[in-house]
Scaffold this motif. Structure first.
Motif, PDB file in Angstrom:
ATOM      1  N   ALA A   1      -2.989   1.505  -7.562  1.00  0.00           N
ATOM      2  CA  ALA A   1      -4.911   0.438  -7.881  1.00  0.00           C
ATOM      3  C   ALA A   1      -4.103  -0.227  -8.162  1.00  0.00           C
ATOM      4  CB  ALA A   1      -5.695   1.721  -8.266  1.00  0.00           C
ATOM      5  N   ALA A   2      -3.514  -1.170  -8.638  1.00  0.00           N
ATOM      6  CA  ALA A   2      -2.961  -2.510  -8.625  1.00  0.00           C
ATOM      7  C   ALA A   2      -1.841  -2.538  -7.436  1.00  0.00           C
ATOM      8  CB  ALA A   2      -2.093  -2.167 -10.031  1.00  0.00           C
TER       9      ALA A   2
ATOM     10  N   ALA B   1       2.425   1.846  -3.795  1.00  0.00           N
ATOM     11  CA  ALA B   1       1.151   2.483  -4.399  1.00  0.00           C
ATOM     12  C   ALA B   1       1.112   3.198  -4.314  1.00  0.00           C
ATOM     13  CB  ALA B   1      -0.647   1.815  -3.752  1.00  0.00           C
TER      14      ALA B   1
ATOM     15  N   ARG C   1       0.509  -0.776  -0.052  1.00  0.00           N
ATOM     16  CA  ARG C   1      -0.158   0.645  -0.049  1.00  0.00           C
ATOM     17  C   ARG C   1       0.841   1.525   0.011  1.00  0.00           C
ATOM     18  NH1 ARG C   1      -5.304  -0.922   0.970  1.00  0.00           N
ATOM     19  NH2 ARG C   1      -5.909  -2.669   1.827  1.00  0.00           N
TER      20      ARG C   1
ATOM     21  N   VAL D   1      -2.765  -2.200  -4.500  1.00  0.00           N
ATOM     22  CA  VAL D   1      -2.859  -1.678  -3.795  1.00  0.00           C
ATOM     23  C   VAL D   1      -4.054  -2.843  -3.447  1.00  0.00           C
ATOM     24  CG1 VAL D   1      -5.872  -1.272  -2.246  1.00  0.00           C
ATOM     25  CG2 VAL D   1      -3.344   0.720  -3.285  1.00  0.00           C
ATOM     26  N   ALA D   2      -4.358  -3.623  -4.749  1.00  0.00           N
ATOM     27  CA  ALA D   2      -4.944  -4.900  -4.748  1.00  0.00           C
ATOM     28  C   ALA D   2      -4.440  -5.990  -5.159  1.00  0.00           C
ATOM     29  CB  ALA D   2      -5.656  -5.110  -6.472  1.00  0.00           C
ATOM     30  N   LEU D   3      -3.483  -6.368  -5.332  1.00  0.00           N
ATOM     31  CA  LEU D   3      -1.941  -6.939  -4.355  1.00  0.00           C
ATOM     32  C   LEU D   3      -1.568  -6.907  -3.270  1.00  0.00           C
ATOM     33  CD1 LEU D   3       0.637  -6.744  -7.512  1.00  0.00           C
ATOM     34  CD2 LEU D   3      -1.278  -8.207  -7.232  1.00  0.00           C
ATOM     35  N   SER D   4      -2.230  -5.838  -2.011  1.00  0.00           N
ATOM     36  CA  SER D   4      -1.712  -6.117  -0.724  1.00  0.00           C
ATOM     37  C   SER D   4      -1.966  -7.484   0.063  1.00  0.00           C
ATOM     38  CB  SER D   4      -2.023  -4.326  -0.811  1.00  0.00           C
ATOM     39  OG  SER D   4      -1.341  -4.480   0.439  1.00  0.00           O
TER      40      SER D   4
END
Length: 403
Positions: free
Chosen positions: A385-386, A287, A284, A388-391
């Motif tokens: 955004a990607a 990101a 995060r 954050v999605a992988l976090s």
């Protein structure tokens, strides 16, 4: 009843304390090497002025160098895991010294092309080995701080080296090649003498080795795509940004003065915030940094003066500082110990690829400045955004590898 007082560590000790001696040998070698980085910033000038190459020939030479860099990270990552971190780093630096001197004494186009390809292949071969060494030597909680300190050393050394290189070039370009070669040799010797080999052996029954194993890791591939987005945004600093500012009407002196803010902020702020950033959620935080960088570059579409450019540089530099130590720590947390070199090599490949792709965005300037900079800003936001999605997946993998 009295309670014993606990002495709090000083602020300086909190930022640099607790890291092992071999890390500081690596850090010192990195600083010395970057202090001697004098050739690459002036390569275009050297090829056109000292060797009399046309702009087209110079472009071909730089493309050959880029091709060497693309192969470099994957090859060096494999060597890091196969023959060891210390041997790869020291060997890469000695090869860099030899390639530097070969280039300096090359007078024909074929010789220059050969020297530049070899230089591209070896000049950054130390990076996967250095990254793996930090992961081997430093506990996971302290890795963001350690990687951040290495980033700080690189920027400090580069700023001084580039300034000294501009002065030395007036006395003859050959001086630059000798100083660069000497700093590479010093780095090689320092690591060989002061840094132990840390390469771990694969666990019995664990995953195998080889790049194929890395390419099967979907999470690492996804994060590599995020790194590519981050690198595409940052690469604008040395590809489209100088061209765009010339179109705005800023001369090289004004552009250089504004860009100095980048180096000053990194040197002043990076050591102060590395420890604090290391306590945040890595993916995060990364990101957020990429998104801030994207926003800073998007604001460049409104720049009409040196002060305006400096304001945007401050914004994206803050994002750069946030991402600096985090990315390497994330890669280290994703990699099995015996594949850290290859994982770091894939990370470096993304940066090398971005360096070649970023100039292809220059034609957007023919549409408008807004077309370019809003596109760069959008890449930053999508990349953030990607990240954050992988976090959640990155946190799970890190917890699994720390067991």
């Amino acid at each position: 009843m009295t309670t014993a007082s606990v002495e709090k560590p000083s602020f300086l000790k909190a930022q640099i304390g607790g890291l092992p001696r071999p890390f500081w040998a690596l850090w010192s070698g990195t600083l010395v090497n970057r202090l001697g980085t004098m050739v690459m910033p002036f390569t275009g000038v050297y090829l056109s002025q000292a060797r009399g190459l046309s702009l087209a020939a110079t472009g071909i030479v730089m493309a050959v160098f880029g091709a060497g860099q693309l192969a470099s990270q994957l090859v060096a990552g494999s060597l890091t895991d196969r023959i060891g971190r210390r041997a790869t780093l020291s060997g890469g630096m000695l090869a860099t010294a030899a390639a530097m001197l070969a280039l300096g004494y090359s007078t024909t186009l074929p010789a220059i092309l050969a020297s530049m390809f070899v230089l591209g292949l070896v000049i950054d071969a130390y990076r996967p080995a250095s990254s793996a060494l930090v992961a081997d030597l430093i506990a996971p909680a302290e890795r963001p701080r350690a990687y951040g300190l290495l980033f700080w050393a690189i920027n400090l050394g580069y700023a001084v080296g580039m300034t000294a290189g501009g002065w030395l070039a007036q006395s003859g370009f050959l001086w630059l090649f000798w100083f660069d070669a000497l700093s590479s040799v010093v780095f090689a010797v320092l690591v060989w003498r002061a840094v132990p080999e840390t390469r771990p052996e694969p666990e019995a029954g664990g995953p195998g080795g080889g790049m194929r194993e890395v390419l099967r890791d979907r999470l690492m591939l996804a994060f590599t795509a995020v790194v590519l987005g981050n690198a595409l945004v940052y690469s604008q600093t040395f590809t489209t940004l100088p061209v765009a500012m010339k179109l705005v009407g800023l001369n090289t002196g004004e552009f250089g003065a504004a860009m100095a803010a980048n180096g000053v902020l990194i040197v002043v702020l990076q050591p102060l915030v590395s420890g604090w950033l290391g306590r945040r959620d890595p993916a995060r935080t990364f990101a957020l940094g990429v998104a801030v960088m994207g926003a800073g570059f998007a604001l460049t579409s409104f720049v009409t003066s040196t002060a305006g450019l400096m304001a945007t540089i401050v914004v994206w530099t803050l994002g750069e500082i946030v991402t600096a130590g985090i990315a390497g720590a994330i890669v280290a947390s994703l990699a099995p110990a015996h594949l850290r070199g290859r994982y770091a090599g894939l990370f470096g490949f993304a940066w090398a690829a971005a360096g070649m792709v970023a100039p292809l965005m220059t034609p957007l300037l023919e549409i408008s400045a807004s077309a370019l900079w809003f596109t760069v800003g959008a890449i930053g936001l999508v990349t953030g955004a990607a990240g954050v999605a992988l976090s959640p997946a990155i946190r799970r993998r890190a917890a699994l590898n720390e067991r």
